[in-house]
Design an enzyme around this catalytic site. Structure first.
Site, PDB file in Angstrom:
ATOM      1  CG  ASP A 135      -3.197  10.688   3.856  1.00 16.72           C
ATOM      2  OD1 ASP A 135      -3.283  11.772   3.506  1.00 16.72           O
ATOM      3  OD2 ASP A 135      -1.813  10.108   3.516  1.00 16.72           O
ATOM      4  CE  LYS A 174      -0.486  12.693   2.306  1.00 16.21           C
ATOM      5  NZ  LYS A 174       0.011  11.126   2.015  1.00 16.21           N
ATOM      6  CB  CYS A 222       0.862   9.307   5.263  1.00 13.94           C
ATOM      7  SG  CYS A 222       0.994   8.351   3.818  1.00 13.94           S
TER       8      CYS A 222
HETATM    9  N1  TIU Z   1      -1.428   7.463   4.514  1.00 17.06           N
HETATM   10  C1  TIU Z   1      -0.638   6.545   4.698  1.00 17.06           C
HETATM   11  O1  TIU Z   1       0.155   6.365   5.761  1.00 17.06           O
HETATM   12  N2  TIU Z   1      -0.353   5.541   3.695  1.00 17.06           N
HETATM   13  C2  TIU Z   1      -0.269   4.130   3.783  1.00 17.06           C
HETATM   14  O2  TIU Z   1      -0.011   3.428   2.903  1.00 17.06           O
HETATM   15  N3  TIU Z   1      -0.113   3.740   5.059  1.00 17.06           N
HETATM   16  C3  TIU Z   1       0.326   2.477   5.317  1.00 17.06           C
HETATM   17  O3  TIU Z   1       0.399   2.199   6.553  1.00 17.06           O
HETATM   18  N4  TIU Z   1       0.345   1.520   4.430  1.00 17.06           N
END
Ligand code: TIU
Length: 223
Positions: free
Chosen positions: A26, A131, A164
């Site tokens: 991500d 995802k 994530c």
């Molecule tokens: N990619 C991921 O970690 N999504 C989140 O929403 N992370 C947060 O720390 N908010």
């Protein structure tokens, strides 16, 4: 293929390059740039920008070594049919998933904010997994892809460490993969959460997996 060795924590990590993959979680504009989902939750997104050079170094080393690279993106269909209300209506963010911001609709597939930042963009041949959850195994073809490639070992980088990245690492650990987190190629909006996540992963004899620095990982590959 020879077995390689990394000076990892809590102890040495052995792996084979042809049975390994790097999963970069991500590294999207929505989490890293101003005006995206991460900032809408009240976070200082500049914190995540610090790891861009180390993630880049890790990706380059794995490319040079010919190891499989997978990129993930957290995102939803434009009609939000894969975004449960329990996720969309969580908390009181400035903008919700699906709302329009300066980088398009937040976390919606096809919008500029969902793209991986240009410095870390995938190259042709690298798999990109979209995802809807925090974990990369949930409602994706990741597991089938790994089985087809006979992958046994997963290296992790990306954001955020305790959301994530950790969720995906735990999903992978339960599925029988050997997991190693690149400690200086992951970041959180919260210092303490990053450190605690690393501590949790390594504790109890690598209960979730191993961790190592990018330098130590790349040293094992001689790249
Ligand atoms: N990619 C991921 O970690 N999504 C989140 O929403 N992370 C947060 O720390 N908010």
């Amino acid at each position: 293929m020879n077995e390689l060795m990394i000076q990892a924590r809590p102890h040495i990590f052995n792996f084979q390059t042809d049975a390994s993959a790097l999963i970069v979680i991500d590294m999207q504009r929505d989490f890293i740039d101003s005006g995206g989902f991460g900032e809408s939750l009240g976070n200082d997104v500049s914190r995540l920008q610090k790891i861009i050079p180390t993630v880049k170094q890790l990706i380059s080393g794995f490319r040079d070594a010919g190891i499989t690279i997978i990129h993930t993106r957290e995102c939803h269909l434009p009609d939000l049919s894969d975004c449960p209300d329990a996720k969309r209506y969580r908390g009181s963010p400035g903008l919700r998933i699906g709302d329009s911001g300066p980088m398009g609709r937040l976390l919606v597939k096809g919008e500029p904010g969902v793209e991986i930042i240009p410095a870390l963009a995938p190259i042709p041949g690298e798999k990109v997994i979209d995802k809807p959850g925090k974990g990369a195994f949930y409602q994706t073809d990741l597991e089938g892809f790994l089985q087809d490639q006979h992958i046994e070992t997963l290296f992790f980088a990306g954001v955020t460490t305790e959301v994530c990245v950790q969720t995906t690492m735990r999903e992978a650990n339960d599925r029988g993969y050997f997991c190693l987190l690149a400690r200086d190629a992951t970041e959180s909006y919260f210092d303490a959460f990053k450190q605690t996540t690393i501590d949790m992963i390594e504790a109890q004899g690598a209960i979730v997996g191993w961790t190592a620095t990018v330098d130590d990982i790349l040293a094992s590959l001689h790249v």
